[in-house]
Every structure is written in structure tokens, then in C-alpha cells.
Scaffold this motif. Structure first.
Motif, PDB file in Angstrom:
ATOM      1  N   THR A  28      30.944  24.101  37.763  1.00  0.00           N
ATOM      2  CA  THR A  28      31.998  24.340  38.747  1.00  0.00           C
ATOM      3  C   THR A  28      33.276  24.820  38.068  1.00  0.00           C
ATOM      4  N   SER A  38      32.844  28.430  36.986  1.00  0.00           N
ATOM      5  CA  SER A  38      32.936  29.356  38.122  1.00  0.00           C
ATOM      6  C   SER A  38      34.378  29.497  38.614  1.00  0.00           C
ATOM      7  N   ASN A  39      35.150  28.401  38.543  1.00  0.00           N
ATOM      8  CA  ASN A  39      36.556  28.476  38.946  1.00  0.00           C
ATOM      9  C   ASN A  39      37.357  29.359  38.000  1.00  0.00           C
ATOM     10  N   LYS A  54      36.159  31.879  36.362  1.00  0.00           N
ATOM     11  CA  LYS A  54      35.769  33.264  36.649  1.00  0.00           C
ATOM     12  C   LYS A  54      36.372  33.752  37.971  1.00  0.00           C
ATOM     13  N   LYS A  55      36.581  32.799  38.887  1.00  0.00           N
ATOM     14  CA  LYS A  55      37.133  33.161  40.195  1.00  0.00           C
ATOM     15  C   LYS A  55      38.640  33.388  40.114  1.00  0.00           C
ATOM     16  N   TYR A  56      39.342  32.447  39.458  1.00  0.00           N
ATOM     17  CA  TYR A  56      40.792  32.560  39.314  1.00  0.00           C
ATOM     18  C   TYR A  56      41.093  33.052  37.901  1.00  0.00           C
ATOM     19  N   GLN A  57      41.316  34.329  37.777  1.00  0.00           N
ATOM     20  CA  GLN A  57      41.423  34.965  36.468  1.00  0.00           C
ATOM     21  C   GLN A  57      42.712  34.603  35.727  1.00  0.00           C
TER      22      GLN A  57
END
Length: 200
Positions: free
Chosen positions: A131, A134-135, A137-140
Motif C-alpha cells: 500500500t 502504491s501511494n 507511485k500515486k502521489y509523486q
């Protein structure tokens, strides 16, 4: 007779209030000492003092990583958790550096960006690390802390004891110390007024 009883009760009340005030002052001094030997050294040793913006370059998860304390052993000291490695671009200098969660993470395992607790379940740890990856990668882009002196080339996501946290830690003993001193002063004023009234 009634006057003597009132004076005795007043003296007992003043003694109890004085003991309460002295106890509060003593407890606050103990709290100051405890904070001074536990939190303050961590705060002063931290070199990651300047906040900047970090941009994620890559976030990889390695299943097995040898412990940095292992000396040529391949079977011993293998971490039982997946190792998350996050590399970021430091806006302040433009360097590619490794990100760690806190100062403690770097000391516990310099190969991983996140180190879970010892008592956590392995499945929960794996899910949490996935998790977190992925966070990232989501919030650059996100705020991070770096060492302006250049002693440490890596960065951390959050400080264990930021300035606001240090002030909050000193808030409660300061309030207790102030309250204790106030009680002592009020008792002394009450005693002075009583002596002045008896003399008049």
C-alpha cells in the motif's frame, strides 16, 4: 474553642495545599529531566532539519534482503519482511537520493525505506508495504527533510521529533510547574494575610 478549630482546619488545608504545590513542582522537574535525556538528544542529533519537496523516481519492493550486520552469511540475518526502496529526486539539489521514513529507519536498516514493527503480522506487513509503495507511485511529489550541511545525502519523510512536537512535550510539565508555583504562592499569601490579621 470554635476559633481554635477553624485555625487548625485552616492550617491543615494550607499544609495540604503546600504539599500539593511542592509535589506538582517535583513531578514537573522529573518530567523535564526525563524529556531532557530521551527526546532532546534525538532532536539535537537529527541533521535532517530543512524541509523541501521530493519527487518519486522509483519505488521497488525486494522480497529478501540480507541484514547489514551479516558477515558473509547468506542464511542468517535475513529480513522476514519485504524491503521497500524508494528513490526520489531532491528539489533543493537535484540529486537522486534514497528516502527513509524517519531517522530511526536509517539506523535500524539502511537498505530499506520502511521498517515495520517486530510484533506485526507478516501478511499485514506485506499488505502495508504494498500500500505504501502504491501511494508513493500515486502521489509523486511530497514534502521531505534533508541535511543542509551535506553530512547525510539521503532524505527522510518525517522527523521523529519536529520542533512543534518538542514544544508540545515541554507544554505539560511547564503547565504543571506553573500550577504548582501558583499554589505555593497563594498559600504563602494566605498565611501572610492570616498573620497580619492576627497581629492587628
Amino acid at each position: 474553642m470554635l476559633g481554635k478549630k477553624l485555625v487548625t482546619a485552616q492550617k491543615r488545608g494550607e499544609t495540604r495545599a503546600l504539599c500539593l504545590g511542592l509535589g506538582m513542582v517535583a513531578c514537573s522537574m522529573m518530567m523535564y529531566f526525563f524529556i531532557g535525556i530521551t527526546i532532546v538528544p534525538f532532536y539535537t542529533r537529527s541533521v535532517w532539519t530543512t524541509e523541501t519537496v521530493c519527487k518519486v523516481l522509483k519505488a521497488n519492493i525486494r522480497d529478501k534482503v540480507l541484514s547489514p550486520n551479516s558477515e558473509g552469511s547468506e542464511d542468517e540475518d535475513i529480513f522476514p519482511y519485504p524491503c521497500l526502496q524508494v528513490w526520489v529526486n531532491l528539489t533543493a539539489s537535484g540529486q537522486e537520493v534514497m528516502l527513509y521514513q524517519t531517522e530511526d529507519t536509517l539506523e535500524r536498516n539502511p537498505k530499506c525505506s520502511y521498517v515495520p514493527g517486530k510484533s506485526e503480522n507478516s501478511k499485514e506487513v506485506k499488505a502495508r508495504i504494498e500500500t505504501i509503495a502504491s501511494n508513493f507511485k500515486k502521489y509523486q511529489t511530497f514534502p521531505c527533510y534533508y541535511d543542509p550541511g551535506g553530512t547525510q545525502t539521503n532524505v527522510i519523510l518525517s522527523r521523529l521529533y519536529p520542533p512543534k512536537g518538542l514544544l508540545f512535550a515541554f507544554l505539560w510539565p511547564t503547565l504543571m510547574f506553573t500550577g504548582g508555583c501558583l499554589i505555593i504562592v497563594l498559600v504563602k499569601i494566605s498565611q501572610y494575610v492570616s498573620i497580619l490579621s492576627a497581629w492587628q
